[in-house]
Design a protein around this motif. Structure first.
Motif, mmCIF file in Angstrom:
data_model
loop_
_atom_site.group_PDB
_atom_site.id
_atom_site.type_symbol
_atom_site.label_atom_id
_atom_site.label_comp_id
_atom_site.label_asym_id
_atom_site.label_seq_id
_atom_site.Cartn_x
_atom_site.Cartn_y
_atom_site.Cartn_z
ATOM 1 N N SER A 114 0.823 -1.207 0.000
ATOM 2 C CA SER A 114 0.000 0.000 0.000
ATOM 3 C C SER A 114 0.856 1.255 0.000
ATOM 4 O O SER A 114 0.359 2.353 -0.210
ATOM 5 C CB SER A 114 -0.934 0.006 1.212
ATOM 6 N N SER A 115 2.153 1.083 0.254
ATOM 7 C CA SER A 115 3.102 2.184 0.184
ATOM 8 C C SER A 115 4.367 1.655 -0.461
ATOM 9 O O SER A 115 4.765 0.507 -0.245
ATOM 10 C CB SER A 115 3.409 2.725 1.592
ATOM 11 N N THR A 116 5.013 2.485 -1.263
ATOM 12 C CA THR A 116 6.260 2.060 -1.901
ATOM 13 C C THR A 116 7.438 2.153 -0.947
ATOM 14 O O THR A 116 8.502 1.603 -1.217
ATOM 15 C CB THR A 116 6.556 2.920 -3.144
ATOM 16 N N SER A 117 7.256 2.850 0.165
ATOM 17 C CA SER A 117 8.284 2.933 1.204
ATOM 18 C C SER A 117 7.742 2.237 2.449
ATOM 19 O O SER A 117 6.794 1.454 2.369
ATOM 20 C CB SER A 117 8.633 4.399 1.489
ATOM 21 N N THR A 118 8.329 2.498 3.599
ATOM 22 C CA THR A 118 7.854 1.863 4.816
ATOM 23 C C THR A 118 6.499 2.422 5.214
ATOM 24 O O THR A 118 6.197 3.588 5.008
ATOM 25 C CB THR A 118 8.846 2.069 5.981
ATOM 26 N N SER A 119 5.656 1.568 5.779
ATOM 27 C CA SER A 119 4.339 1.959 6.267
ATOM 28 C C SER A 119 4.259 1.558 7.728
ATOM 29 O O SER A 119 4.330 0.371 8.056
ATOM 30 C CB SER A 119 3.245 1.267 5.457
ATOM 31 N N ASP A 120 4.146 2.545 8.604
ATOM 32 C CA ASP A 120 4.185 2.283 10.047
ATOM 33 C C ASP A 120 5.420 1.467 10.419
ATOM 34 O O ASP A 120 5.359 0.542 11.233
ATOM 35 C CB ASP A 120 2.912 1.575 10.508
ATOM 36 N N GLN A 171 7.121 -0.606 8.511
ATOM 37 C CA GLN A 171 7.244 -1.903 7.858
ATOM 38 C C GLN A 171 7.387 -1.729 6.344
ATOM 39 O O GLN A 171 6.712 -0.884 5.746
ATOM 40 C CB GLN A 171 6.030 -2.770 8.182
ATOM 41 N N PRO A 172 8.235 -2.551 5.717
ATOM 42 C CA PRO A 172 8.424 -2.456 4.258
ATOM 43 C C PRO A 172 7.165 -2.902 3.520
ATOM 44 O O PRO A 172 6.283 -3.545 4.107
ATOM 45 C CB PRO A 172 9.599 -3.400 4.004
ATOM 46 N N PRO A 173 7.053 -2.612 2.220
ATOM 47 C CA PRO A 173 5.830 -2.929 1.469
ATOM 48 C C PRO A 173 5.448 -4.400 1.474
ATOM 49 O O PRO A 173 4.260 -4.730 1.333
ATOM 50 C CB PRO A 173 6.166 -2.447 0.048
ATOM 51 N N TRP A 174 6.432 -5.307 1.621
ATOM 52 C CA TRP A 174 6.133 -6.740 1.545
ATOM 53 C C TRP A 174 5.738 -7.350 2.893
ATOM 54 O O TRP A 174 5.414 -8.546 2.953
ATOM 55 C CB TRP A 174 7.344 -7.498 0.997
ATOM 56 N N LEU A 175 5.715 -6.562 3.967
ATOM 57 C CA LEU A 175 5.494 -7.110 5.307
ATOM 58 C C LEU A 175 4.364 -6.370 6.015
ATOM 59 O O LEU A 175 4.286 -5.150 5.969
ATOM 60 C CB LEU A 175 6.777 -6.979 6.133
ATOM 61 N N ARG A 176 3.494 -7.143 6.699
ATOM 62 C CA ARG A 176 2.477 -6.562 7.573
ATOM 63 C C ARG A 176 2.398 -7.432 8.829
ATOM 64 O O ARG A 176 1.861 -8.532 8.795
ATOM 65 C CB ARG A 176 1.113 -6.504 6.880
ATOM 66 N N VAL A 177 2.966 -6.922 9.930
ATOM 67 C CA VAL A 177 2.943 -7.632 11.212
ATOM 68 C C VAL A 177 1.824 -7.040 12.060
ATOM 69 O O VAL A 177 1.782 -5.832 12.285
ATOM 70 C CB VAL A 177 4.287 -7.497 11.949
#
Length: 257
Positions: free
Chosen positions: A133-139, A141-147
């Motif tokens: 959802s973002s090309t950079s870190t989101s909260d 976290q990198p774009p490929w990870l959602r913890v």
């Protein structure tokens, strides 16, 4: 808990549609939901105990009113989503159906798809935090990870409960500022870490020492919806209560080196 947990295969016309891990002491509608539909998507429900639009002071009469008005228990929504045949259809149901109480839905697809759906106790619009959802870190976290732990993803690392466990896992999986997604082996190693995070070892009431495998862990389940059949050899139940160990460096626990 582990002794009363079973694998349930949901069938339609004698064909397995999806498979779930279910503790018999919890009713699916209220507390627990961990399932995978092969070649389509997986779904897990996570408790939300604090944050905006919570139902902490909601009366029992209000809960009954919500049910009477057509709102669903989390497990009822999850069951409707599991009856879907695609990731997109499941996501639409998880986002739109009215809920009785707050929770998180963790949804993963087969083509780089994934989202954390936060539902609020006042049945307002859902927050959808997707992979890429973002090309950079989101909260952080990198774009490929959602913890996702038991805290809203937009709450920063700090004094809030469950942010230390989240931070520890993110740091292990993004060691050396890697841009490529972590491997399945990396995830499996990280999820078995019972060591506290350095500086968090005294956060014991409630326990948020940063340990991933912790005293309240019931199961560690690796769901891969891209597989033809769920590999339940990667579904681990904990008969004995895991103990939090002292902090160690990433190298000493064999992670991402």
């Amino acid at each position: 808990m582990a002794e009363t947990t079973v694998v349930i295969r949901h069938r339609l016309k004698d064909k397995v549609q999806y498979t779930c891990l279910q503790p018999l002491v919890y009713t699916t509608a209220l507390q627990w939901f961990t399932c995978v539909r092969p070649k389509a998507f997986s779904l897990s429900v996570n408790a939300r105990a604090r944050g905006i639009h919570m139902e902490s002071n909601t009366s029992f009469d209000e809960f009954l009113r919500r049910v009477g008005s057509g709102a669903y228990f989390l497990g009822e929504i999850a069951e409707k989503a599991m009856a879907a045949t695609s990731y997109e259809e499941a996501l639409a149901l998880l986002v739109s159906l009215p809920v009785v109480s707050s929770n998180y839905f963790i949804l993963a697809g087969t083509h780089g798809q994934g989202a954390i759906i936060t539902r609020f106790g006042n049945s307002s619009a859902a927050d959808v935090w997707s992979l890429k959802s973002s090309t950079s870190t989101s909260d952080g976290q990198p774009p490929w990870l959602r913890v996702q732990t038991n805290v809203d993803h937009w709450v920063p690392f700090g004094e809030t409960y469950a942010t230390h466990r989240r931070q520890h896992l993110v740091e292990m999986l993004t060691a050396e500022k890697r841009r490529a997604p972590a491997s399945r082996e990396d995830f499996m190693k990280a999820y078995f870490v019972s060591n506290a995070m350095k500086g968090s070892e005294n956060r014991t009431s409630p326990e948020d020492t940063g340990a991933i495998l912790r005293p309240t862990t019931i199961a560690t389940v690796f769901l891969d919806p891209s597989e033809e059949e769920p590999n339940i050899s990667r579904w681990f139940l904990w008969n004995a209560t895991p103990k939090v160990l002292p902090p160690q460096s990433p190298n000493s626990v064999g992670l991402l080196v």
